[in-house]
Design a protein around this motif. Structure first.
Motif, PDB file in Angstrom:
ATOM      1  N   SER A 488      -6.320  -0.024  -0.653  1.00 42.89           N
ATOM      2  CA  SER A 488      -7.244  -0.692  -1.575  1.00 42.89           C
ATOM      3  C   SER A 488      -6.585  -0.995  -2.912  1.00 42.89           C
ATOM      4  N   ALA A 489      -5.695  -0.116  -3.336  1.00 45.94           N
ATOM      5  CA  ALA A 489      -5.046  -0.269  -4.643  1.00 45.94           C
ATOM      6  C   ALA A 489      -4.080  -1.442  -4.677  1.00 45.94           C
ATOM      7  N   GLY A 490      -3.892  -2.129  -3.556  1.00 43.37           N
ATOM      8  CA  GLY A 490      -3.148  -3.384  -3.568  1.00 43.37           C
ATOM      9  C   GLY A 490      -3.850  -4.451  -4.380  1.00 43.37           C
ATOM     10  N   MET A 491      -5.079  -4.182  -4.812  1.00 38.96           N
ATOM     11  CA  MET A 491      -5.833  -5.091  -5.674  1.00 38.96           C
ATOM     12  C   MET A 491      -5.119  -5.328  -7.009  1.00 38.96           C
ATOM     13  N   PHE A 492      -4.228  -4.393  -7.385  1.00 37.83           N
ATOM     14  CA  PHE A 492      -3.659  -4.422  -8.724  1.00 37.83           C
ATOM     15  C   PHE A 492      -2.157  -4.692  -8.703  1.00 37.83           C
ATOM     16  N   ASN A 493      -1.705  -5.399  -9.731  1.00 36.98           N
ATOM     17  CA  ASN A 493      -0.274  -5.586  -9.929  1.00 36.98           C
ATOM     18  C   ASN A 493       0.351  -4.317 -10.479  1.00 36.98           C
ATOM     19  N   ASN A 506      -4.220  -8.684  -8.625  1.00 36.10           N
ATOM     20  CA  ASN A 506      -3.443  -9.426  -7.644  1.00 36.10           C
ATOM     21  C   ASN A 506      -4.348 -10.498  -7.049  1.00 36.10           C
ATOM     22  N   ASP A 507      -4.135 -11.740  -7.440  1.00 33.24           N
ATOM     23  CA  ASP A 507      -5.050 -12.820  -7.057  1.00 33.24           C
ATOM     24  C   ASP A 507      -5.091 -13.073  -5.560  1.00 33.24           C
ATOM     25  N   SER A 508      -4.071 -12.639  -4.830  1.00 35.99           N
ATOM     26  CA  SER A 508      -4.054 -12.872  -3.385  1.00 35.99           C
ATOM     27  C   SER A 508      -4.766 -11.775  -2.603  1.00 35.99           C
ATOM     28  N   PHE A 509      -5.259 -10.749  -3.289  1.00 36.42           N
ATOM     29  CA  PHE A 509      -5.915  -9.618  -2.632  1.00 36.42           C
ATOM     30  C   PHE A 509      -7.424  -9.843  -2.664  1.00 36.42           C
ATOM     31  N   PRO A 510      -8.092  -9.961  -1.519  1.00 35.62           N
ATOM     32  CA  PRO A 510      -9.537 -10.242  -1.517  1.00 35.62           C
ATOM     33  C   PRO A 510     -10.347  -9.066  -2.069  1.00 35.62           C
ATOM     34  N   SER A 511     -11.357  -9.373  -2.861  1.00 37.36           N
ATOM     35  CA  SER A 511     -12.168  -8.291  -3.440  1.00 37.36           C
ATOM     36  C   SER A 511     -12.891  -7.495  -2.362  1.00 37.36           C
ATOM     37  N   TYR A 512     -13.210  -8.141  -1.217  1.00 37.29           N
ATOM     38  CA  TYR A 512     -13.916  -7.411  -0.156  1.00 37.29           C
ATOM     39  C   TYR A 512     -13.021  -6.385   0.536  1.00 37.29           C
ATOM     40  N   ASN A 513     -11.735  -6.382   0.206  1.00 43.50           N
ATOM     41  CA  ASN A 513     -10.844  -5.337   0.709  1.00 43.50           C
ATOM     42  C   ASN A 513     -10.570  -4.262  -0.339  1.00 43.50           C
ATOM     43  N   ILE A 517     -14.122   4.623  -2.508  1.00 42.20           N
ATOM     44  CA  ILE A 517     -14.650   5.679  -1.647  1.00 42.20           C
ATOM     45  C   ILE A 517     -15.368   6.701  -2.511  1.00 42.20           C
ATOM     46  N   ASP A 518     -16.666   6.825  -2.277  1.00 40.40           N
ATOM     47  CA  ASP A 518     -17.475   7.801  -3.005  1.00 40.40           C
ATOM     48  C   ASP A 518     -17.511   9.123  -2.262  1.00 40.40           C
ATOM     49  N   GLY A 519     -17.675  10.215  -3.025  1.00 40.39           N
ATOM     50  CA  GLY A 519     -17.644  11.561  -2.447  1.00 40.39           C
ATOM     51  C   GLY A 519     -16.355  12.281  -2.776  1.00 40.39           C
ATOM     52  N   VAL A 520     -15.369  11.516  -3.284  1.00 39.29           N
ATOM     53  CA  VAL A 520     -14.126  12.084  -3.798  1.00 39.29           C
ATOM     54  C   VAL A 520     -13.924  11.540  -5.208  1.00 39.29           C
ATOM     55  N   THR A 521     -13.024  12.162  -5.966  1.00 36.97           N
ATOM     56  CA  THR A 521     -12.631  11.649  -7.277  1.00 36.97           C
ATOM     57  C   THR A 521     -11.136  11.380  -7.250  1.00 36.97           C
ATOM     58  N   TYR A 522     -10.707  10.372  -8.011  1.00 32.95           N
ATOM     59  CA  TYR A 522      -9.282  10.024  -7.997  1.00 32.95           C
ATOM     60  C   TYR A 522      -8.952   9.099  -9.157  1.00 32.95           C
ATOM     61  N   GLN A 523      -7.657   8.977  -9.427  1.00 34.45           N
ATOM     62  CA  GLN A 523      -7.154   8.012 -10.392  1.00 34.45           C
ATOM     63  C   GLN A 523      -6.140   7.096  -9.709  1.00 34.45           C
ATOM     64  N   ILE A 524      -5.941   5.907 -10.301  1.00 33.57           N
ATOM     65  CA  ILE A 524      -4.985   4.933  -9.784  1.00 33.57           C
ATOM     66  C   ILE A 524      -3.876   4.763 -10.809  1.00 33.57           C
ATOM     67  N   ASP A 525      -2.633   5.031 -10.395  1.00 37.42           N
ATOM     68  CA  ASP A 525      -1.463   4.944 -11.265  1.00 37.42           C
ATOM     69  C   ASP A 525      -0.836   3.562 -11.103  1.00 37.42           C
ATOM     70  N   LEU A 526      -1.076   2.693 -12.075  1.00 37.04           N
ATOM     71  CA  LEU A 526      -0.602   1.307 -11.978  1.00 37.04           C
ATOM     72  C   LEU A 526       0.896   1.181 -12.227  1.00 37.04           C
TER      73      LEU A 526
END
Length: 662
Positions: A488-493, A506-513, A517-526
């Motif tokens: 899912s994190a492919g959404m970001f450059n 990332n403009d080529s990554f569809p938002s529907y992908n 995920i709820d029920g867990v916690t997390y961070q995204i390291d860009l």
């Protein structure tokens, strides 16, 4: 080659007011003007990806919209025909599902024998010559689709949808439709003489319908690879006397290299010997055009050619009319193509203030043909089902935990816990995966969910969840949960720490992908590169964008099993998420995700959609990134928890720019 700018401008002006425009203002296409005695101009027009947008009306927003509607595209057909010596009209699929009008007919009114679907009524008014199927034609089941198609005044073709494959030879398949039709059309040449030309049309649907609509197709249908089917049937069309062969390909343009059963195969389909021109669709993009397909080997985005052959992709929802103009020359008793041009002609433009300006009006006959169903749909979508204590919007769904995604996850979790409470999976922890569907992008600056506090109607639920997916659940490990999020994190450059105002999305990554995920916690390291490529293959083994992934306040156990509730698209392998496929499915619901959301709202009476903030970006001091969203986002920017967001001015095409301070 597109028409010269001046010619396009004059032509569009002549179109205002539709068929009543003065013929004196319509300019002939150069092929029609210069055709010699043994030459003729043939224009083939395309609509594609209409998705039941018959009228220029946004049922989710409950207001008119000048950027869409077959009734608008229809208005320019008469004038476009007048520019040409001879013309034909085709539809390239995805006409049956995509807005509440389609859902109303499928779920509320139904289709009895002899009924005519409103989109078919509109198409019959316009005089199509042939059509093919898109993947969304199967969303409501085969029986429904065939009842709809029975009302059509023109044939449908599809060469790779089979009842069964008993041999390696596609020509031995038992098909649901004719693979092709050959239309003998009388055309007038440059001298005014009339002669017949045999135009063959062959159709193709993405093979992936077997995954996307397995509940409707499993055990009933199969699909062939698009290119394999073409190689089998095109020679038969030539043997039957087709002068030219036109491919109706509900499949996009992908230059990543040919692979078996590929979804977007139009580039390689154009390379099949004997095919003369390709109409494409499915990707909701425009070809030829200034940006969508620049740099693709084998695709000429300026002249509108694939593998040297004329091609066009006409946007979506009626936004454009696709045109392929062929200059034909008689060679004895047959015809050959000696020149071509391609164009995707829009129904609107934006003025200097970025406001949408309609270039055409409605075609009255289309409005009249579908007025009754339109009014019934308005009553259907305005029906209240509950209340929300806070606004529901998706303006920041890609950059922060979001209320529009949160309510979908809440409803899915509520539903699956009840479904599994007595079975063998009752003791497994439940997580919920949901993605934003309306998040701008190709849909434009108004393509966002925006529901005020107060009553929630069916139109609002449809707005939250666009597709008639059904609920499914998979049983996977904690490690697979992490890889799901990594995909899912492919959404970001990737962003270098310390960079100011880097491009975030990332403009080529569809938002529907972009699943949260709820029920867990997390961070995204860009600062990390993506771990998986777009096909779910491991690209950077040492990359870990998902950090501090926790369940119940502790690091997630990579071997512990979790039930993750999602939809049939994702659970069946849609999006190519690593290790997420049909073999992991433990629950297949009879209910659509939208129906579950409605039931959840009814059960709660009043919902609280506030996002729980279970994910965020890892802080990168001294770093900022820029993203675009709808201008109405400015009303909510100060409410976003866990993210510092600043207004960064105006973007392109009506969008607003914002800065995310990392």
């Amino acid at each position: 080659m597109s028409l010269p700018t001046a010619l396009c401008t004059i032509t569009r002006r002549s179109l205002i007011g539709g068929a009543a425009a003065s013929s004196a203002l319509v300019m002939l296409h150069p092929f029609a003007a210069r055709a010699a005695a043994n030459q003729a101009h043939l224009r083939i027009m395309e609509t594609t990806d209409i998705h039941v947008h018959v009228l220029p009306y946004d049922y989710y927003a409950d207001k008119p919209n000048d950027t869409l509607g077959l009734a608008r595209t229809a208005t320019i057909i008469d004038s476009i025909r007048a520019e040409a010596g001879n013309s034909m009209l085709i539809d390239n699929g995805d006409f049956l599902q995509g807005n509440p009008l389609g859902d109303y007919i499928a779920y509320e009114r139904g289709m009895k024998e002899g009924d005519k679907h409103p989109v078919i009524k509109a198409m019959n008014v316009l005089g199509y010559d042939v059509g093919t199927l898109g993947n969304h034609e199967f969303n409501y089941g085969l029986d429904f689709m065939f009842k709809v198609l029975a009302g059509s005044n023109f044939p449908y073709v599809c060469a790779n949808l089979t009842k069964g494959m008993l041999a390696s030879d596609p020509k031995r398949d038992e098909l649901f439709f004719k693979p092709y039709v050959i239309v003998e059309k009388q055309i007038r040449d440059g001298s005014g003489a009339t002669n017949p030309v045999k135009v063959g049309f062959i159709g193709f649907v993405p093979p992936q319908i077997m995954t996307w609509d397995s509940k409707n197709l499993e055990g009933k249908a199969q699909t062939r690879d698009i290119v394999d089917a073409a190689k089998a049937w095109v020679p038969a069309m030539k043997e039957e006397g087709a002068d030219i062969v036109i491919a109706l390909s509900h499949s996009g343009i992908d230059s990543s290299g040919f692979s078996d059963r590929m979804e977007n195969a139009s580039l390689y389909l154009a390379g099949v010997e004997g095919i003369d021109a390709v109409f494409t669709g499915h990707q909701h993009l425009v070809f030829p055009g200034p940006k969508d397909f620049d740099g693709i080997v084998g695709a000429d985005a300026k002249k509108g050619k694939l593998m040297g052959k004329p091609a066009v992709m006409a946007g979506f929802w009626g936004s454009h009319m696709g045109l392929i103009d062929l200059l034909l020359e008689r060679d004895g008793t047959s015809w050959k193509i000696v020149d071509s041009t391609s164009e995707a002609r829009p129904i609107y433009h934006r003025d200097e203030n970025r406001k949408v300006v309609a270039d055409v009006k409605d075609k009255p006959e289309v409005i009249a043909a579908t007025a009754q169903e339109h009014e019934a749909t308005l009553a259907y979508v305005r029906r209240p089902v509950g209340k929300t204590s806070a606004p529901l919007y998706s303006y920041f769904a890609l950059v922060a935990d979001d209320p529009s995604v949160q309510i979908v996850s809440n409803a899915q979790s509520w539903y699956i816990k009840d479904m599994l409470k007595e079975g063998p999976y009752k003791d497994y922890p439940v997580l919920s995966a949901a993605a934003p569907f309306k998040a701008g992008g190709r849909g434009g600056a108004d393509y966002f969910t925006d529901v005020p506090a107060g009553d929630i109607a069916i139109k609002n639920v449809s707005d939250l969840y666009l597709y008639p997916n059904t609920v499914q659940a998979v049983l996977i490990t904690g490690e697979q949960v992490k890889n799901w999020l990594e995909m899912s994190a492919g959404m970001f450059n990737q962003i270098t720490p310390g960079t100011k105002d880097a491009a975030l999305l990332n403009d080529s990554f569809p938002s529907y992908n972009y699943d949260v995920i709820d029920g867990v916690t997390y961070q995204i390291d860009l600062s990390q590169p993506v771990r998986f490529d777009k096909d779910g293959k491991l690209l950077n083994p040492n990359a870990h964008r998902i950090v501090d992934l926790q369940f119940e306040g502790k690091p997630i156990d990579p071997v512990r099993k979790f039930v993750v509730v999602t939809n049939n698209y994702r659970a069946g392998g849609g999006g190519k998420f690593p290790e997420i496929a049909g073999d992991k499915v433990i629950f297949v619901a009879p209910d659509t995700n939208r129906d579950v959301i409605v039931r959840y709202i009814v059960s709660q009476g009043t919902i609280n959609p506030s996002a729980d903030g279970n994910w965020s970006f890892k802080p990168l001091p001294g770093t900022s990134a820029i993203f675009e969203t709808g201008p109405k986002a400015r009303h909510f920017a100060g409410e976003i928890k866990g993210a510092k967001i600043e207004d960064a001015g105006e973007g392109e095409n009506g969008f607003a720019k914002f800065r995310l301070v990392l």
